[in-house]
Design a protein around this motif. Structure first.
Motif, PDB file in Angstrom:
ATOM      1  N   ILE A 112       0.869  -1.176   0.000  1.00  0.00           N
ATOM      2  CA  ILE A 112       0.000   0.000   0.000  1.00  0.00           C
ATOM      3  C   ILE A 112       0.903   1.222   0.000  1.00  0.00           C
ATOM      4  O   ILE A 112       1.729   1.389   0.898  1.00  0.00           O
ATOM      5  N   MET A 113       0.750   2.072  -1.006  1.00  0.00           N
ATOM      6  CA  MET A 113       1.629   3.227  -1.170  1.00  0.00           C
ATOM      7  C   MET A 113       0.824   4.515  -1.196  1.00  0.00           C
ATOM      8  O   MET A 113      -0.205   4.587  -1.866  1.00  0.00           O
ATOM      9  N   VAL A 114       1.284   5.519  -0.469  1.00  0.00           N
ATOM     10  CA  VAL A 114       0.655   6.840  -0.475  1.00  0.00           C
ATOM     11  C   VAL A 114       1.582   7.787  -1.221  1.00  0.00           C
ATOM     12  O   VAL A 114       2.764   7.894  -0.891  1.00  0.00           O
ATOM     13  N   ALA A 115       1.061   8.450  -2.226  1.00  0.00           N
ATOM     14  CA  ALA A 115       1.883   9.335  -3.048  1.00  0.00           C
ATOM     15  C   ALA A 115       2.412  10.511  -2.228  1.00  0.00           C
ATOM     16  O   ALA A 115       1.764  10.979  -1.287  1.00  0.00           O
ATOM     17  N   GLU A 116       3.596  10.969  -2.580  1.00  0.00           N
ATOM     18  CA  GLU A 116       4.198  12.127  -1.921  1.00  0.00           C
ATOM     19  C   GLU A 116       3.267  13.329  -2.068  1.00  0.00           C
ATOM     20  O   GLU A 116       2.763  13.617  -3.145  1.00  0.00           O
ATOM     21  N   GLY A 117       3.021  14.007  -0.958  1.00  0.00           N
ATOM     22  CA  GLY A 117       2.153  15.175  -1.000  1.00  0.00           C
ATOM     23  C   GLY A 117       0.691  14.878  -0.744  1.00  0.00           C
ATOM     24  O   GLY A 117      -0.104  15.798  -0.531  1.00  0.00           O
ATOM     25  N   GLU A 118       0.310  13.588  -0.758  1.00  0.00           N
ATOM     26  CA  GLU A 118      -1.080  13.234  -0.482  1.00  0.00           C
ATOM     27  C   GLU A 118      -1.360  13.323   1.015  1.00  0.00           C
ATOM     28  O   GLU A 118      -0.454  13.311   1.840  1.00  0.00           O
ATOM     29  N   SER A 119      -2.637  13.394   1.366  1.00  0.00           N
ATOM     30  CA  SER A 119      -3.020  13.481   2.773  1.00  0.00           C
ATOM     31  C   SER A 119      -2.828  12.136   3.465  1.00  0.00           C
ATOM     32  O   SER A 119      -2.649  11.102   2.821  1.00  0.00           O
ATOM     33  N   VAL A 120      -2.869  12.164   4.783  1.00  0.00           N
ATOM     34  CA  VAL A 120      -2.673  10.958   5.590  1.00  0.00           C
ATOM     35  C   VAL A 120      -3.775   9.943   5.301  1.00  0.00           C
ATOM     36  O   VAL A 120      -4.950  10.300   5.178  1.00  0.00           O
ATOM     37  N   LYS A 121      -3.390   8.667   5.181  1.00  0.00           N
ATOM     38  CA  LYS A 121      -4.350   7.602   4.923  1.00  0.00           C
ATOM     39  C   LYS A 121      -4.375   6.622   6.090  1.00  0.00           C
ATOM     40  O   LYS A 121      -3.328   6.203   6.582  1.00  0.00           O
ATOM     41  N   ARG A 122      -5.577   6.271   6.513  1.00  0.00           N
ATOM     42  CA  ARG A 122      -5.758   5.332   7.628  1.00  0.00           C
ATOM     43  C   ARG A 122      -6.033   3.947   7.068  1.00  0.00           C
ATOM     44  O   ARG A 122      -6.913   3.764   6.227  1.00  0.00           O
ATOM     45  N   ILE A 123      -5.269   2.961   7.537  1.00  0.00           N
ATOM     46  CA  ILE A 123      -5.401   1.579   7.090  1.00  0.00           C
ATOM     47  C   ILE A 123      -5.880   0.731   8.260  1.00  0.00           C
ATOM     48  O   ILE A 123      -5.305   0.788   9.346  1.00  0.00           O
ATOM     49  N   LEU A 124      -6.936  -0.032   8.048  1.00  0.00           N
ATOM     50  CA  LEU A 124      -7.425  -0.954   9.069  1.00  0.00           C
ATOM     51  C   LEU A 124      -6.988  -2.357   8.689  1.00  0.00           C
ATOM     52  O   LEU A 124      -7.376  -2.879   7.642  1.00  0.00           O
ATOM     53  N   LEU A 125      -6.157  -2.975   9.529  1.00  0.00           N
ATOM     54  CA  LEU A 125      -5.660  -4.314   9.249  1.00  0.00           C
ATOM     55  C   LEU A 125      -6.660  -5.368   9.715  1.00  0.00           C
ATOM     56  O   LEU A 125      -7.604  -5.075  10.446  1.00  0.00           O
ATOM     57  N   ARG A 126      -6.415  -6.612   9.300  1.00  0.00           N
ATOM     58  CA  ARG A 126      -7.357  -7.687   9.583  1.00  0.00           C
ATOM     59  C   ARG A 126      -7.520  -7.976  11.071  1.00  0.00           C
ATOM     60  O   ARG A 126      -8.553  -8.479  11.501  1.00  0.00           O
ATOM     61  N   ASP A 127      -6.496  -7.661  11.867  1.00  0.00           N
ATOM     62  CA  ASP A 127      -6.576  -7.924  13.306  1.00  0.00           C
ATOM     63  C   ASP A 127      -7.151  -6.737  14.068  1.00  0.00           C
ATOM     64  O   ASP A 127      -7.106  -6.701  15.291  1.00  0.00           O
ATOM     65  N   SER A 128      -7.667  -5.742  13.335  1.00  0.00           N
ATOM     66  CA  SER A 128      -8.240  -4.504  13.888  1.00  0.00           C
ATOM     67  C   SER A 128      -7.186  -3.505  14.339  1.00  0.00           C
ATOM     68  O   SER A 128      -7.523  -2.465  14.913  1.00  0.00           O
ATOM     69  N   SER A 129      -5.902  -3.802  14.103  1.00  0.00           N
ATOM     70  CA  SER A 129      -4.868  -2.789  14.320  1.00  0.00           C
ATOM     71  C   SER A 129      -5.024  -1.711  13.252  1.00  0.00           C
ATOM     72  O   SER A 129      -5.564  -1.959  12.174  1.00  0.00           O
ATOM     73  N   GLU A 130      -4.533  -0.502  13.564  1.00  0.00           N
ATOM     74  CA  GLU A 130      -4.659   0.610  12.634  1.00  0.00           C
ATOM     75  C   GLU A 130      -3.285   1.175  12.296  1.00  0.00           C
ATOM     76  O   GLU A 130      -2.399   1.214  13.151  1.00  0.00           O
ATOM     77  N   VAL A 131      -3.142   1.616  11.050  1.00  0.00           N
ATOM     78  CA  VAL A 131      -1.900   2.238  10.601  1.00  0.00           C
ATOM     79  C   VAL A 131      -2.261   3.503   9.828  1.00  0.00           C
ATOM     80  O   VAL A 131      -3.143   3.478   8.968  1.00  0.00           O
ATOM     81  N   TRP A 132      -1.582   4.602  10.164  1.00  0.00           N
ATOM     82  CA  TRP A 132      -1.741   5.845   9.410  1.00  0.00           C
ATOM     83  C   TRP A 132      -0.461   6.066   8.612  1.00  0.00           C
ATOM     84  O   TRP A 132       0.641   6.077   9.177  1.00  0.00           O
ATOM     85  N   LEU A 133      -0.593   6.249   7.305  1.00  0.00           N
ATOM     86  CA  LEU A 133       0.563   6.450   6.432  1.00  0.00           C
ATOM     87  C   LEU A 133       0.654   7.906   6.004  1.00  0.00           C
ATOM     88  O   LEU A 133      -0.328   8.484   5.536  1.00  0.00           O
ATOM     89  N   LYS A 134       1.839   8.476   6.143  1.00  0.00           N
ATOM     90  CA  LYS A 134       2.080   9.835   5.662  1.00  0.00           C
ATOM     91  C   LYS A 134       2.417   9.779   4.175  1.00  0.00           C
ATOM     92  O   LYS A 134       2.806   8.733   3.652  1.00  0.00           O
ATOM     93  N   GLY A 135       2.261  10.900   3.483  1.00  0.00           N
ATOM     94  CA  GLY A 135       2.590  10.956   2.067  1.00  0.00           C
ATOM     95  C   GLY A 135       4.010  10.492   1.803  1.00  0.00           C
ATOM     96  O   GLY A 135       4.938  10.884   2.509  1.00  0.00           O
ATOM     97  N   GLY A 136       4.188   9.622   0.801  1.00  0.00           N
ATOM     98  CA  GLY A 136       5.498   9.082   0.476  1.00  0.00           C
ATOM     99  C   GLY A 136       5.808   7.774   1.174  1.00  0.00           C
ATOM    100  O   GLY A 136       6.867   7.185   0.946  1.00  0.00           O
ATOM    101  N   ALA A 137       4.885   7.288   2.022  1.00  0.00           N
ATOM    102  CA  ALA A 137       5.129   6.059   2.785  1.00  0.00           C
ATOM    103  C   ALA A 137       4.593   4.835   2.045  1.00  0.00           C
ATOM    104  O   ALA A 137       3.673   4.923   1.234  1.00  0.00           O
ATOM    105  N   THR A 138       5.192   3.686   2.349  1.00  0.00           N
ATOM    106  CA  THR A 138       4.768   2.405   1.789  1.00  0.00           C
ATOM    107  C   THR A 138       4.635   1.387   2.910  1.00  0.00           C
ATOM    108  O   THR A 138       5.501   1.295   3.780  1.00  0.00           O
TER     109      THR A 138
END
Length: 325
Positions: A112-138
């Motif tokens: 899962i890749m967030v383009a540089e300059g894009e807003s923060v994206k929230r990812i919900l994993l299968r175990d209900s853990s959460e990850v927020w990715l900053k622009g440019g993160a993979t």
């Protein structure tokens, strides 16, 4: 032209573009039967059952529900394929634009890749853990966690809120180092060169490990650790947990910033202009955190609380002066 049913899968996964959605709507309007199918798919998406239950059995139940709604007794093969495709990629809850997914060399992983300059994206994993990715993160994740291990890898900057499971530790791999997690909130940032890992522990318990998964440091809340994997150097410092990682909440964080710099940041996010009655105010330094969608009236109120100033708002103009004692 034959309709591509895989677009329905992308809709269920929240990944349709404006052009694809227009194509779906045109197809749905083309016949009463298509309209019934589209209505059933929309209701399935709105129930959000698809994102949370992506097992084969759940797919069959979802398909049966759609078939019952559209009055078909036999399995509709194209939609079955679409549902299975969507189950594989529907990993995200929240905004679906601004990131993309791809298969890795291994069929068992997705990136899962967030383009540089894009807003923060929230990812919900299968175990209900959460990850927020900053622009440019993979973030690279398995399609399914095992019963005894939950491992992901990442580049860039991410904030993790991990669901506690003592029988299945959560492991983050980044720049030839590992962070072993039992259940906590922490921030991770890597450098582009791939030599440095910085992690900040807000709460809970994590263990920093080297590439051989040997323990380097047992971290405590409030600690920020910078680890140079090339030189095997570790630097630890204390940070304010109320400030660390606030970016994932779409907040702007300013450390040791002058009042002039704070005003400039607010001007950029809120489209206002500050007018200072006394230039001496500009040099005063503060730590300031505010939400990018916070009303300007509340921001000015916070400024008046931390600094000896008064703010007068007139449209887009903000006039700042020393507060009367």
């Amino acid at each position: 032209m034959e309709f591509e049913y895989s677009i329905l899968a992308k809709y269920l996964a929240g990944k349709t573009s404006a052009e694809e959605l227009a194509a779906i709507l045109a197809w749905a309007r083309s016949s009463e039967k298509n309209g019934r199918i589209w209505q059933a798919v929309v209701e399935l998406r709105m129930k959000d059952a698809f994102d949370r239950n992506n097992t084969e059995a759940a797919i069959e139940r979802a398909l049966q529900s759609v078939e019952e709604r559209i009055g078909q007794k036999r399995v509709w093969i194209p939609l079955r394929r679409a549902l299975r495709y969507a189950a594989m990629v529907a990993l995200v809850v929240g905004g679906a634009l601004g990131y993309w997914m791809s298969r890795s060399n291994s069929e068992d992983y997705l990136s899962i890749m967030v383009a540089e300059g894009e807003s923060v994206k929230r990812i919900l994993l299968r175990d209900s853990s959460e990850v927020w990715l900053k622009g440019g993160a993979t973030l690279r994740i398995p399609k399914a966690f095992s019963a005894t291990n939950r491992s992901v890898s990442m580049e860039g900057e991410a904030f993790f809120s991990v669901k506690k499971d003592s029988l299945s530790p959560f492991l983050v791999e980044a720049n030839d180092a590992y962070i072993k997690v039992l259940g906590t909130e922490f921030n991770v940032r890597t450098d582009e060169a791939g030599h440095t890992l910085e992690t900040t522990l807000l709460s809970g318990h994590v263990v920093l490990q080297d590439k051989d998964q040997e323990t380097i440091l047992d971290m405590q809340p409030g600690e920020q650790v910078t680890y140079n994997t090339d030189k095997n150097e570790v630097n630890v410092r204390q940070v304010d947990v109320n400030v660390a990682g606030v970016w994932h909440l779409q907040q702007k964080q300013l450390e040791e910033a002058t009042l002039g710099q704070i005003a400039e940041a607010i001007a950029q996010t809120h489209g206002v202009h500050f007018n200072f009655a006394d230039a001496r105010l500009l040099a005063r330094k503060y730590r300031f955190v505010y939400a990018k969608d916070e009303p300007i009236e509340e921001i000015c109120s916070h400024l008046e609380f931390i600094a000896p100033i008064s703010c007068r708002i007139e449209g887009k103009e903000i006039f700042v002066s020393y507060r009367n004692k």
